[in-house]
Design an enzyme around this catalytic site. Structure first.
Site, PDB file in Angstrom:
ATOM      1  N   HIS A 170     -54.299  37.437 -10.632  1.00 50.42           N
ATOM      2  CA  HIS A 170     -53.046  37.929 -10.084  1.00 50.42           C
ATOM      3  C   HIS A 170     -52.233  38.575 -11.212  1.00 50.42           C
ATOM      4  CE1 HIS A 170     -50.057  38.032  -6.892  1.00 50.42           C
ATOM      5  NE2 HIS A 170     -49.137  37.618  -7.755  1.00 50.42           N
TER       6      HIS A 170
ATOM      7  N   CYS B  87     -47.793  42.363  -5.823  1.00 45.65           N
ATOM      8  CA  CYS B  87     -47.389  41.004  -5.434  1.00 45.65           C
ATOM      9  C   CYS B  87     -46.568  41.081  -4.145  1.00 45.65           C
ATOM     10  CB  CYS B  87     -46.619  40.361  -6.585  1.00 45.65           C
ATOM     11  SG  CYS B  87     -46.282  38.602  -6.399  1.00 45.65           S
TER      12      CYS B  87
ATOM     13  N   ASP C 142     -57.780  35.935  -8.112  1.00 42.58           N
ATOM     14  CA  ASP C 142     -56.368  35.776  -7.717  1.00 42.58           C
ATOM     15  C   ASP C 142     -56.202  34.491  -6.918  1.00 42.58           C
ATOM     16  OD1 ASP C 142     -53.783  35.961  -6.708  1.00 42.58           O
ATOM     17  OD2 ASP C 142     -53.905  38.117  -6.399  1.00 42.58           O
TER      18      ASP C 142
END
Length: 294
Positions: free
Chosen positions: A244, A157, A217
């Site tokens: 994600h 991330c 994602d």
């Protein structure tokens, strides 16, 4: 019964004793260092958590180093476990707390308030301050007496983007970046110039780079991934069927894929073993074209 078989039979009947074994285990230890910063206006240090291999009986053992950059929640349980798994394979791992300008080193909850807080800190922090944290983490690793000085980076991330930026440091020999956010949109923080630096040639001649994204994602849509892929012509670019945060083993909000995480972790270890786990010396280009054969 001849003497040979008598000796074999005697050894088989000998009582087992652990004193006859030499046990070598790859254990891990945990510590932290509060490192002074120059860019924190409040004068707060950055806390860098260090997870190190410990092989009993080998006090002089040396290991490569890996910087693990966290999500917007700082060093949480999932991040620490991810780092611990890397350390247990023979790497000294440094995990910097990214938001020392705004709060202490404690983890931010994965709830709505924590998510809003982490996203707020992420865009308010100067990109130069992110880079300083990375430099300090690498400096710390290379200063440790049990580190070989060979450094890799990874993260997820926000941390995937920070691992990507760590690739600009020539000391980082490889980076494996999981679902790195904000690269395509240049919205990491104040002064985000990641792709601009790539276009300016700042990655030329640097370490190996691996970008891993989930095709589902929503934080990095297809157009964003295509932009990153086009700009990073020489990077290893991997897309998988995942959302994600698919490697987060806690509070993943239904997105954790344990089997896929295990497969990609094996890939990460291959990259690290090849690039920092051994010293191949400087790369020498032979200028030969790859032969087209079947």
């Amino acid at each position: 019964m001849n003497l040979y078989w008598k000796s074999i039979w005697a050894r088989r009947r000998r009582p087992f004793s652990s004193a006859n074994l030499t046990l070598t285990a790859m254990l891990i230890t945990k510590d932290f260092h509060d490192v002074p910063t120059k860019l924190d206006k409040n004068g707060r240090p950055v806390r860098i958590f260090v997870i190190s291999p410990n092989v009993p009986g080998y006090p002089k053992a040396k290991f490569p180093g890996v910087v693990v950059f966290s999500e917007i929640y700082q060093v949480t349980g999932p991040v620490e476990r991810f780092a611990g798994q890397i350390a247990s394979h023979g790497y000294i791992v440094a995990c910097p707390s990214s938001f020392h300008e705004f709060q202490g080193p404690e983890a931010i909850p994965y709830d709505t308030e924590g998510t809003d807080r982490g996203n707020k800190y992420k865009i308010e922090k100067e990109v130069t301050a992110y880079d300083e944290d990375a430099t300090l983490a690498i400096d710390l690793l290379t200063s440790l007496p049990n580190c070989t000085g060979r450094i890799a980076a990874t993260g997820m991330c926000l941390g995937g983007h920070l691992a990507f930026r760590a690739s600009f440091d020539p000391r980082v020999l490889s980076s494996v970046c999981f679902f790195a956010t904000d690269i395509h949109s240049a919205t990491l923080g104040k002064g985000d110039d990641s792709l601009a630096k790539v276009r300016a040639g700042d990655l030329t001649g640097k370490g190996e780079l691996v970008m891993i994204f989930g095709k589902q994602d929503t934080h990095v849509p297809r157009a964003g991934r295509d932009l990153i892929r086009k700009t990073l012509e020489d990077a290893n670019f991997i897309e998988v069927q995942a959302q994600h945060a698919f490697i987060r083993d806690e509070s993943s909000k239904g997105r954790w894929d344990a089997a896929l995480t295990r497969s990609l972790f094996t890939f990460l270890l291959e990259v690290f073993e090849r690039t920092v786990g051994r010293d191949l010396g400087p790369r020498v280009e032979d200028g030969k074209e790859i032969e087209h054969v079947c």
